[in-house]
Scaffold this active site. Structure first.
Site, mmCIF file in Angstrom:
data_model
loop_
_atom_site.group_PDB
_atom_site.id
_atom_site.type_symbol
_atom_site.label_atom_id
_atom_site.label_comp_id
_atom_site.label_asym_id
_atom_site.label_seq_id
_atom_site.Cartn_x
_atom_site.Cartn_y
_atom_site.Cartn_z
ATOM 1 N N CYS A 139 0.810 -1.229 0.000
ATOM 2 C CA CYS A 139 0.000 0.000 0.000
ATOM 3 C C CYS A 139 0.841 1.275 0.000
ATOM 4 O O CYS A 139 0.316 2.362 -0.268
ATOM 5 C CB CYS A 139 -0.946 -0.002 1.195
ATOM 6 S SG CYS A 139 -2.097 -1.404 1.183
ATOM 7 N N HIS A 161 -3.214 7.104 2.526
ATOM 8 C CA HIS A 161 -3.625 5.810 1.994
ATOM 9 C C HIS A 161 -4.990 5.470 2.570
ATOM 10 O O HIS A 161 -5.219 5.567 3.775
ATOM 11 C CB HIS A 161 -2.598 4.746 2.373
ATOM 12 C CG HIS A 161 -3.108 3.347 2.241
ATOM 13 N ND1 HIS A 161 -3.698 2.895 1.076
ATOM 14 C CD2 HIS A 161 -3.151 2.310 3.124
ATOM 15 C CE1 HIS A 161 -4.061 1.635 1.245
ATOM 16 N NE2 HIS A 161 -3.753 1.256 2.474
ATOM 17 N N ASN A 183 -10.431 -0.062 0.081
ATOM 18 C CA ASN A 183 -8.974 0.017 0.139
ATOM 19 C C ASN A 183 -8.415 -0.587 -1.146
ATOM 20 O O ASN A 183 -8.488 -1.797 -1.355
ATOM 21 C CB ASN A 183 -8.470 -0.751 1.364
ATOM 22 C CG ASN A 183 -6.956 -0.735 1.511
ATOM 23 O OD1 ASN A 183 -6.232 -0.450 0.574
ATOM 24 N ND2 ASN A 183 -6.479 -1.061 2.698
#
Length: 343
Positions: free
Chosen positions: A122, A264, A294
């Site tokens: 990520c 993020h 996500n």
């Protein structure tokens, strides 16, 4: 003989954001659709993640397909169809070998450009931004297309509600050009870090050389993504907050100078806790996790693309980017948002 006057070195080359783009699969998957098989509910998922839907790529769609879509939009937004290098941040490449970035470059008409994948889960997009900035600073490239793209649904255990409701597929991209550090859109400074001692917190155990050379066939569960949610939450808040503060210090900025925090999109509660720790009001945080979930390495560029399209990010605004991912890895940077056309 008179000596020639001393030459003046060229000004420091900086990477300047010049275009943005995004690409999502065609169909959204709501919480209600997943809750039917996961002994869950829309209310439970929203209360713990802030997510109400996500997108899953259909059969026949690969990470490269989404990356090409986002990359094309970023090139169009920049006003120029070319780039000297393509960097693709992804955890879900089309194949273990070769890298996916050269395929993406070729499909975008950029055959001959340098192209490589960046793997930091990520945090991958922030790592890729830093790598692109280095290429530009070194004079190795004048225009670099940086893409974050994921088909994370391919890694998920469909029966594990702790992960199946969180992640989604998508791609986002930015075009960076060579410029000067003082102009709007210039990236930097950067803060990057890792802690490989906690590799177990976010992992896909099977598929790599360690498992293949063990001589033991993987179980079905070992082929899926797994994470320790509570520990990841704790580390994410701590690492992202510290990294964000470090990059602000290096830039000579205070939290009050930040107009927008784009982190993020891991979990809405994580974003809020990071904002609190850094000292940035929550209302200055941009979040699109409710709509897309996500999307791992794609989350920050997708958020930038949406925030730009929605008119949230406007010329002159100070933007702080920060991310955390498997590895463990983390990273942050800051920029003043430039004036961009909308693709």
């Amino acid at each position: 003989m008179t000596a020639p006057p001393p030459s003046h070195p060229p000004p420091h080359r900086a990477a300047v954001l010049a275009g943005v783009g995004g690409c999502l699969p065609p169909t959204a998957v709501t919480n209600d659709e997943l809750a039917e098989r996961l002994d869950s509910s829309d209310a439970w998922i929203r209360s713990r993640t802030g997510i109400r839907q996500r997108y899953f790529a259909p059969a026949g769609t690969a990470t490269s397909d989404l990356a090409v879509g986002a990359g094309a939009e970023a090139l169009k937004s920049s006003g120029h169809p070319d780039a000297d290098a393509v960097l693709l941040a992804t955890t879900t490449p089309d194949r273990p070998c070769p890298a996916t970035a050269p395929v993406v470059a070729a499909r975008l008409g950029l055959t001959g450009a340098a192209a490589f994948d960046v793997s930091a889960v990520c945090t991958g997009f922030v790592y890729a931004l830093a790598s692109a900035a280095g290429l530009i600073a070194a004079g190795a490239a004048d225009r670099v297309l940086v893409i974050g793209a994921e088909t994370f649904s391919t890694l998920l255990d469909p029966d594990d509600r702790s992960t199946a409701v969180i992640f989604g597929d998508g791609a986002g991209a930015v075009l960076l050009r060579a410029g000067e550090a003082a102009e709007p859109g210039a990236l930097g400074p950067f803060d990057l870090g890792s802690d490989g001692g906690r590799e177990d917190l976010i992992t896909v155990p099977a598929g790599g050389s360690r498992q293949r050379l063990s001589g033991v066939a993987p179980t079905a569960r070992e082929q899926y993504f797994a994470m320790d949610g509570k520990e990841v939450f704790r580390h994410a808040v701590r690492r992202m907050s510290a990294s964000a503060r470090a990059v602000l210090d290096r830039a000579g900025l205070l939290p009050a100078d930040v107009d927008h925090l784009v982190g993020h999109q891991a979990n809405l509660r994580i974003t809020n806790h990071v904002a609190d720790e850094v000292g940035i009001p929550r209302q200055r945080c941009f979040s699109n996790i409710a709509e897309v979930g996500n999307t791992a390495a794609a989350s920050i560029p997708l958020a930038l693309d949406q925030a730009h399209a929605d008119g949230v990010l406007t010329a002159g605004g100070r933007v702080l980017l920060t991310a955390f991912g498997g590895g463990l890895t983390w990273g942050s940077t800051v920029l003043t948002w430039p004036r961009l056309d909308r693709a």
